[in-house]
Enzyme design. Structure first.
Site, short mmCIF file in Angstrom:
data_model
loop_
_atom_site.label_atom_id
_atom_site.label_comp_id
_atom_site.label_asym_id
_atom_site.label_seq_id
_atom_site.Cartn_x
_atom_site.Cartn_y
_atom_site.Cartn_z
N LYS A 127 -9.67 19.00 -14.37
CA LYS A 127 -9.92 17.79 -15.21
C LYS A 127 -10.67 16.57 -14.99
O LYS A 127 -11.43 16.04 -15.59
CB LYS A 127 -8.41 17.37 -15.85
CG LYS A 127 -7.59 18.40 -16.42
CD LYS A 127 -6.13 18.04 -16.68
CE LYS A 127 -5.28 19.19 -17.41
NZ LYS A 127 -4.14 18.73 -17.23
N TYR A 173 -11.54 25.73 -21.55
CA TYR A 173 -10.45 24.98 -20.81
C TYR A 173 -9.73 26.13 -19.86
O TYR A 173 -9.43 25.67 -18.82
CB TYR A 173 -9.68 24.14 -21.76
CG TYR A 173 -8.28 23.54 -21.11
CD1 TYR A 173 -8.48 22.51 -20.38
CD2 TYR A 173 -7.11 24.23 -21.31
CE1 TYR A 173 -7.34 21.83 -19.66
CE2 TYR A 173 -5.84 23.63 -20.58
CZ TYR A 173 -5.95 22.54 -19.90
OH TYR A 173 -4.99 22.09 -19.11
N VAL A 227 -1.45 22.92 -10.83
CA VAL A 227 -0.22 23.74 -10.72
C VAL A 227 -0.41 25.00 -9.80
O VAL A 227 0.31 25.67 -9.14
CB VAL A 227 0.60 24.09 -12.23
CG1 VAL A 227 1.22 23.04 -12.78
CG2 VAL A 227 -0.57 25.02 -12.87
N SER A 278 -5.33 22.14 -12.85
CA SER A 278 -5.62 20.71 -13.60
C SER A 278 -6.77 19.86 -12.88
O SER A 278 -7.14 18.70 -13.31
CB SER A 278 -4.32 20.00 -13.78
OG SER A 278 -3.53 20.39 -15.05
N TYR A 319 -0.13 12.63 -12.92
CA TYR A 319 0.74 12.65 -14.31
C TYR A 319 1.99 11.32 -14.23
O TYR A 319 1.70 10.42 -13.85
CB TYR A 319 1.59 13.82 -14.45
CG TYR A 319 0.57 15.02 -14.27
CD1 TYR A 319 -0.34 15.10 -15.18
CD2 TYR A 319 0.79 16.27 -13.32
CE1 TYR A 319 -1.18 16.12 -15.51
CE2 TYR A 319 -0.26 17.02 -13.23
CZ TYR A 319 -1.33 17.06 -14.20
OH TYR A 319 -2.41 18.15 -14.39
O1 DON Z 1 -2.87 23.62 -19.08
C1 DON Z 1 -2.24 24.01 -18.44
O2 DON Z 1 -1.21 24.43 -18.65
C2 DON Z 1 -2.70 24.74 -16.98
N1 DON Z 1 -3.74 25.51 -17.06
C3 DON Z 1 -3.17 23.49 -16.17
C4 DON Z 1 -1.78 22.93 -15.81
C5 DON Z 1 -1.94 21.90 -14.59
O3 DON Z 1 -2.36 22.28 -13.47
C6 DON Z 1 -0.93 21.07 -14.54
N2 DON Z 1 -0.73 20.43 -13.27
N3 DON Z 1 -0.14 19.92 -12.57
#
Ligand code: DON
Length: 339
Positions: free
Chosen positions: A83, A205, A275, A80, A257
């Site tokens: 983003k 994405y 993540v 993320s 978040y």
């Molecule tokens: O969209 C998703 O589920 C993941 N590829 C990215 C999520 C993410 O990194 C959320 N962050 N903490």
């Protein structure tokens, strides 16, 4: 591995010069190395393989030095954190007004992957949650999937100063399992908030989330934002200076978040987590921070990374609204002419 390197030296070279700030980071590393709270992301098998002990801290200052402790060369997927940089690209591609029509900039108390849009405008809440990020990825210009991906990789190269690869197994796993993101994307398609090329955009994405970086790269990326959009190593511009404040504003208010409010209160600097275990944080004009530790809290933020950012911000009085005398002065720890 621990080292303290000059930005102009090659990424693999090391220096034995130990500045006070380097010693400070080393102390932080030792303080939090034993913190075992949190769990490694396991929604796809590739992320579950991460070793909970991995830990790296890197700080880059805009005038050409960086300081690091721990494992700063170990690659992880950006997830993320991408983003924030994609939002910058969307702004460059379309301008502020158009992007604002497609994605709001309101923080939300919902989870990062919640299937929810603003009821009045049908816009995703902000570009840092999945819905908003899929919408900004949709805005990335280019003729077809390959050209759009090439543009993303080119811009990320401008931020890091080196070519980056995609972790293909992570990308394929994300693509085959992440139907929640697919549901978000189709909901937005239903409201006309994204274009028909939805599967291509979802692939893009998932690919952008699967780009591999290390803590050094992340610190250079954030130092680029701290430096008004110019990469402090290469001198190349990665983001139009007009949009740096937009990116930093949404990172500050939405980047962590549903912990963002508390983050602003406690740490008070723009940041974004992923993540994969990374956190990138920015002190405008002063520092870019990149941390890596895959142990996450329930919201998906790296536990050790948050502690490191909080300590740096508090010890050096870097919270945006701090007016009190800090415990340490950055000028005393890093040569004044380097700041
Ligand atoms: O969209 C998703 O589920 C993941 N590829 C990215 C999520 C993410 O990194 C959320 N962050 N903490």
């Amino acid at each position: 591995m621990v080292d303290n390197q000059d930005l102009n030296s090659s990424p693999s070279s090391t220096s034995t010069i130990a500045s006070p700030f380097y010693n400070y980071l080393q102390e932080l590393y030792e303080r939090y190395q034993c913190l075992d709270d949190g769990t490694v992301a396991n929604y796809i098998p590739e992320l579950a393989l991460a070793n909970p002990q991995w830990f790296g801290i890197c700080v880059v200052i805009p005038k050409g030095k960086f300081f690091q402790a721990g494992e700063c060369q170990r690659l992880f997927t950006i997830q993320s954190i991408s983003k924030a940089f994609i939002y910058g690209m969307a702004l460059e591609d379309h301008g502020r007004d158009y992007v604002n029509c497609k994605v709001s900039v309101e923080p939300t108390v919902e989870e990062f992957n919640s299937i929810v849009l603003d009821e009045k405008t049908n816009r995703p809440y902000n570009p840092m949650v999945n819905a908003g990020a899929i919408a900004t990825t949709d805005l990335i210009k280019g003729n077809g999937a390959t050209e759009r991906l090439k543009r993303i990789l080119h811009v990320f190269r401008l931020y890091t100063g080196r070519d980056l690869d995609i972790n293909v197994p992570v990308f394929l796993s994300e693509r085959s399992t992440n139907n929640r993101n697919r549901a978000i994307a189709y909901l937005m398609l239903n409201f006309g908030m994204v274009t028909e090329r939805i599967e291509e955009t979802l692939d893009l994405y998932f690919q952008q989330c699967s780009i591999m970086i290390n803590a050094r790269d992340l610190a250079v990326m954030t130092a680029t934002l701290a430096n008004g959009g110019i990469n402090p190593i290469t001198g190349e511009r990665a983001l139009d200076e007009r949009y740096v404040q937009d990116v930093l504003s949404v990172m500050l208010t939405c980047g962590m978040y549903n912990y963002s409010g508390e983050w602003v209160y406690r740490v008070g600097i723009p940041a974004k987590s992923g993540v994969g275990g990374g956190i990138g944080a920015i002190v405008p004009g002063k520092l870019g921070i990149g941390t890596f530790s895959p142990l996450l809290d329930t919201r998906g933020n790296s536990v050790r990374g948050m502690k490191v950012c909080e300590d740096i911000a508090q010890d050096f009085g870097l919270h945006l609204f701090n007016v009190a005398q800090p415990k340490y002065n950055l000028q005393d720890w890093i040569e004044p002419n380097e700041l």
